[in-house]
Design a protein around this motif. Structure first.
Motif, short mmCIF file in Angstrom:
data_model
loop_
_atom_site.label_atom_id
_atom_site.label_comp_id
_atom_site.label_asym_id
_atom_site.label_seq_id
_atom_site.Cartn_x
_atom_site.Cartn_y
_atom_site.Cartn_z
N ASP A 64 0.84 -1.16 -0.12
CA ASP A 64 -0.04 -0.03 -0.01
C ASP A 64 1.00 1.47 0.07
O ASP A 64 2.02 1.03 0.61
CB ASP A 64 -0.90 0.04 1.26
CG ASP A 64 -1.85 -1.09 1.23
OD1 ASP A 64 -2.09 -1.66 0.17
OD2 ASP A 64 -2.44 -1.55 2.28
N THR A 65 0.46 2.38 -0.63
CA THR A 65 1.19 3.62 -0.77
C THR A 65 0.18 4.83 -0.62
O THR A 65 -0.74 4.91 -1.02
CB THR A 65 1.76 3.70 -2.16
OG1 THR A 65 2.71 2.25 -2.57
CG2 THR A 65 2.60 4.98 -2.26
N VAL A 66 0.94 5.73 0.05
CA VAL A 66 0.15 6.97 0.39
C VAL A 66 1.11 8.00 -0.27
O VAL A 66 2.28 8.17 0.07
CB VAL A 66 0.10 7.20 1.92
CG1 VAL A 66 -0.48 8.78 2.12
CG2 VAL A 66 -0.94 6.22 2.75
N THR A 67 0.66 8.84 -1.20
CA THR A 67 1.29 9.89 -1.69
C THR A 67 0.59 11.23 -1.36
O THR A 67 -0.59 11.20 -1.08
CB THR A 67 1.21 9.65 -3.39
OG1 THR A 67 0.07 9.39 -3.74
CG2 THR A 67 2.29 8.65 -3.78
N ALA A 68 1.41 12.23 -1.63
CA ALA A 68 1.00 13.65 -1.21
C ALA A 68 1.26 14.56 -2.36
O ALA A 68 2.02 14.40 -3.16
CB ALA A 68 1.57 14.16 0.09
N ARG A 69 0.36 15.69 -2.30
CA ARG A 69 1.07 16.89 -3.27
C ARG A 69 0.31 18.05 -2.60
O ARG A 69 -0.60 18.11 -1.62
CB ARG A 69 0.11 16.61 -4.66
CG ARG A 69 -1.41 17.05 -4.53
CD ARG A 69 -2.23 17.10 -5.80
NE ARG A 69 -1.72 17.95 -6.85
CZ ARG A 69 -1.73 19.32 -6.80
NH1 ARG A 69 -2.72 19.75 -5.97
NH2 ARG A 69 -1.27 20.06 -7.63
N GLY A 70 1.10 19.22 -2.92
CA GLY A 70 0.74 20.49 -2.55
C GLY A 70 1.30 21.60 -3.61
O GLY A 70 2.08 21.38 -4.07
N ALA A 71 0.37 22.49 -3.46
CA ALA A 71 0.85 23.62 -4.39
C ALA A 71 0.37 25.18 -4.00
O ALA A 71 -0.54 25.23 -3.22
CB ALA A 71 0.45 23.41 -5.76
N ILE A 72 1.09 25.94 -4.41
CA ILE A 72 0.77 27.34 -4.00
C ILE A 72 1.05 28.23 -5.22
O ILE A 72 1.91 28.10 -5.97
CB ILE A 72 1.67 27.99 -2.81
CG1 ILE A 72 1.23 29.34 -2.39
CG2 ILE A 72 3.14 27.98 -3.13
CD1 ILE A 72 2.14 29.66 -0.95
N LEU A 73 0.12 29.09 -5.21
CA LEU A 73 0.05 30.03 -6.37
C LEU A 73 -0.35 31.52 -5.99
O LEU A 73 -0.96 31.72 -5.12
CB LEU A 73 -1.25 29.66 -7.21
CG LEU A 73 -1.30 30.53 -8.66
CD1 LEU A 73 -1.61 29.65 -9.99
CD2 LEU A 73 -2.41 31.53 -8.60
N LEU A 74 0.62 32.30 -6.16
CA LEU A 74 0.52 33.61 -5.69
C LEU A 74 0.56 34.81 -6.98
O LEU A 74 1.20 34.68 -7.95
CB LEU A 74 1.81 34.11 -4.90
CG LEU A 74 1.98 35.40 -4.16
CD1 LEU A 74 0.61 35.77 -3.37
CD2 LEU A 74 3.35 35.63 -3.58
#
Length: 189
Positions: A64-74
């Motif tokens: 089993d695998t847990v992946t993450a993502r995040g982004a910021i836009l200014l």
């Protein structure tokens, strides 16, 4: 929610010859990948956008695998400038057919970082430049060749300009440069 299922029945090996590895002729083989993901986007007065999420993959062949993502836009609307940054993790299970050629191959995971800027060109176009870096664990493909390395990276830059000098005319030019290396063998990919 996402579900992928693969089912194969092997009668012969590649190019009609006998199979060398699992599965043997006449065997059937299947795997299933179930995934659940959650993502949220926060926006503040259209100047700041933050997004993030997680994905859980249950693969019947791999862990089993847990992946993450995040982004910021200014955004700076008075100047027409947008700054972007992101972080992504990926999981990629090899194709069942690939397991016939390299039965010890592992799932591919990677962490990707990118940062970039977009500049509006007086409402007539857009200039953009991005830098990215990807760190691979158990990397297995390079231009359709099976590599099978435990550690690799790719980094590069992408730039482009898109201009509309006339309403009916659009000109676009892009540039990309990538440097990729197998860190175990210390050779380029």
């Amino acid at each position: 929610f996402d579900v992928d299922a693969e089912n194969f029945s092997f009668k012969n090996g590649p190019f009609g010859g006998p199979l060398v590895h699992f599965p043997q002729p006449g065997q059937t083989f299947n795997r299933r990948n179930d995934a659940v993901y959650v993502q949220n986007v926060f926006e503040y007065k259209k100047y700041l956008i933050i997004s993030g999420g997680f994905r859980f993959d249950h693969n019947t062949l791999f862990d089993d695998t847990v992946t993450a993502r995040g982004a910021i836009l200014l955004r700076q609307p008075n100047w027409g400038t947008t700054l972007k940054a992101s972080y992504n993790e990926t999981f990629n299970a090899p194709l069942i057919l690939l397991l016939n050629f390299t039965p010890t191959i592992q799932k591919e995971t990677a962490q990707n970082y990118s940062i970039g800027i977009e500049q509006d060109l007086w409402k007539r176009g857009l200039f953009q430049v991005y830098f990215f870096y990807t760190d691979y664990d158990d990397y297995f493909f390079d231009n359709a060749d099976v590599v099978g390395t435990d550690d690799a990276f790719a980094m590069g830059v992408e730039a482009g300009i898109d201009v509309r000098p006339l309403e009916w005319l659009r000109l676009r030019s892009t540039y990309a440069s990538t440097h990729a290396r197998d860190e175990v063998r210390d050779v380029p990919l």
